[in-house]
Design a protein around this motif. Structure first.
Motif, short mmCIF file in Angstrom:
data_model
loop_
_atom_site.label_atom_id
_atom_site.label_comp_id
_atom_site.label_asym_id
_atom_site.label_seq_id
_atom_site.Cartn_x
_atom_site.Cartn_y
_atom_site.Cartn_z
N PRO A 149 1.85 14.93 -1.13
CA PRO A 149 2.13 13.89 -2.12
C PRO A 149 2.93 12.74 -1.54
CG PRO A 149 3.48 15.83 -2.52
CD PRO A 149 2.53 16.18 -1.41
N VAL A 150 3.70 12.99 -0.50
CA VAL A 150 4.50 11.92 0.09
C VAL A 150 3.59 10.90 0.76
CG1 VAL A 150 6.26 11.41 1.83
CG2 VAL A 150 6.48 13.43 0.40
N LYS A 151 2.60 11.38 1.51
CA LYS A 151 1.69 10.46 2.19
C LYS A 151 0.85 9.66 1.20
CE LYS A 151 1.21 13.01 6.49
NZ LYS A 151 0.27 13.74 7.37
N SER A 152 0.36 10.30 0.15
CA SER A 152 -0.45 9.57 -0.82
C SER A 152 0.39 8.57 -1.59
CB SER A 152 -1.14 10.54 -1.77
OG SER A 152 -0.19 11.27 -2.50
N LEU A 153 1.64 8.92 -1.92
CA LEU A 153 2.52 7.99 -2.62
C LEU A 153 2.91 6.82 -1.73
CD1 LEU A 153 4.02 7.48 -5.25
CD2 LEU A 153 5.94 8.75 -4.32
N ALA A 154 3.15 7.09 -0.45
CA ALA A 154 3.49 6.00 0.47
C ALA A 154 2.31 5.06 0.66
CB ALA A 154 3.93 6.59 1.81
N LEU A 165 -0.07 4.50 -1.53
CA LEU A 165 -0.22 3.76 -2.77
C LEU A 165 0.81 2.64 -2.87
CD1 LEU A 165 -1.83 3.72 -5.43
CD2 LEU A 165 -0.03 5.16 -6.39
N ALA A 166 2.06 2.93 -2.50
CA ALA A 166 3.11 1.91 -2.54
C ALA A 166 2.81 0.79 -1.55
CB ALA A 166 4.46 2.54 -2.24
N LEU A 167 2.35 1.15 -0.37
CA LEU A 167 2.01 0.12 0.63
C LEU A 167 0.87 -0.76 0.15
CD1 LEU A 167 2.49 -1.02 3.48
CD2 LEU A 167 0.77 0.61 4.29
N SER A 168 -0.14 -0.18 -0.48
CA SER A 168 -1.25 -0.99 -0.97
C SER A 168 -0.80 -1.93 -2.08
CB SER A 168 -2.40 -0.09 -1.44
OG SER A 168 -2.00 0.66 -2.55
N TYR A 169 0.07 -1.46 -2.99
CA TYR A 169 0.59 -2.35 -4.04
C TYR A 169 1.42 -3.48 -3.45
CZ TYR A 169 -0.91 0.42 -8.04
OH TYR A 169 -1.64 1.06 -8.99
N ILE A 170 2.25 -3.19 -2.47
CA ILE A 170 3.08 -4.22 -1.84
C ILE A 170 2.20 -5.26 -1.15
CG2 ILE A 170 4.74 -4.64 0.02
CD1 ILE A 170 6.06 -1.97 -0.78
N LEU A 171 1.20 -4.81 -0.42
CA LEU A 171 0.31 -5.75 0.27
C LEU A 171 -0.50 -6.58 -0.73
CD1 LEU A 171 -0.93 -3.59 3.27
CD2 LEU A 171 0.70 -5.49 3.31
N PHE A 172 -0.93 -5.96 -1.83
CA PHE A 172 -1.65 -6.69 -2.87
C PHE A 172 -0.76 -7.77 -3.49
CE2 PHE A 172 -2.91 -7.18 -7.33
CZ PHE A 172 -4.22 -7.62 -7.15
N LEU A 173 0.47 -7.42 -3.78
CA LEU A 173 1.41 -8.37 -4.36
C LEU A 173 1.71 -9.51 -3.39
CD1 LEU A 173 3.30 -9.01 -6.76
CD2 LEU A 173 5.05 -7.68 -5.58
N LEU A 174 1.89 -9.19 -2.12
CA LEU A 174 2.17 -10.21 -1.12
C LEU A 174 0.98 -11.16 -0.96
CD1 LEU A 174 4.42 -10.96 0.86
CD2 LEU A 174 3.28 -9.56 2.57
N GLY A 175 -0.22 -10.61 -0.95
CA GLY A 175 -1.42 -11.46 -0.87
C GLY A 175 -1.56 -12.36 -2.07
N ALA A 176 -1.27 -11.84 -3.26
CA ALA A 176 -1.36 -12.65 -4.48
C ALA A 176 -0.33 -13.78 -4.45
CB ALA A 176 -1.16 -11.76 -5.70
N ILE A 177 0.87 -13.49 -3.97
CA ILE A 177 1.91 -14.53 -3.89
C ILE A 177 1.48 -15.64 -2.94
CG2 ILE A 177 4.26 -14.99 -3.04
CD1 ILE A 177 5.06 -12.26 -4.23
#
Length: 144
Positions: free
Chosen positions: A20-25, A27-39
């Motif tokens: 669960p740690v790897k899948s959560l990490a 998921l968090a990385l993909s959300y951060i990269l998505f947010l950074l790209g949108a900004i």
């Protein structure tokens, strides 16, 4: 016999697991990269509109885009309702599940456990017997 059962319990209880740690990490990385790209896209759009049409138009157009997207997201979020999944037939007819109160049976964790027990009755029985022997041996063993 009990010594052998003590060594067998970890192998009986061992099941394939996902990390669960790897899948959560991930998921968090993909959300951060998505947010950074949108900004970065929004900054680039603001600069392009501001250089071609002026700062007033850039604020107006991006503000309108934000309001429309927020309204769409609110409508999508409001539409989704949580529907409790029905119990599978083999779990609903399980004699063990008949003794569990309905409020506890509706818990997703208990449903998964009952489904696992109904799919693997031999392993579940062996695990229960082994754990029962270990617990009774620990509590009721006569000390000399």
């Amino acid at each position: 016999m009990l010594r052998y059962a003590k060594y067998a319990v970890p192998y009986i209880l061992k099941a394939p697991r996902r990390s669960p740690v790897k899948s959560l990490a991930g998921l968090a990385l993909s959300y951060i990269l998505f947010l950074l790209g949108a900004i970065f896209l929004l900054i680039a759009a603001f600069i392009w509109v501001a250089t071609h049409y002026g700062t007033d138009t850039a604020f107006l157009s991006l503000g309108t885009i934000f309001l429309i997207s927020a309204a769409i997201f609110m409508m999508i979020a409001k539409d989704k309702r949580y529907v409790k999944p029905p119990l599978p037939d083999n779990v609903a007819q399980d004699p063990l599940a008949a003794h569990i109160p309905a409020s506890v049976r509706e818990n997703p964790t208990v449903q998964k456990l009952l489904l696992h027990v109904s799919e693997n009755p031999v392993a579940a029985t062996a695990t229960a017997v082994t754990l029962g022997m270990l617990i009774s041996n620990e509590f009721f063993e006569e000390k000399k």
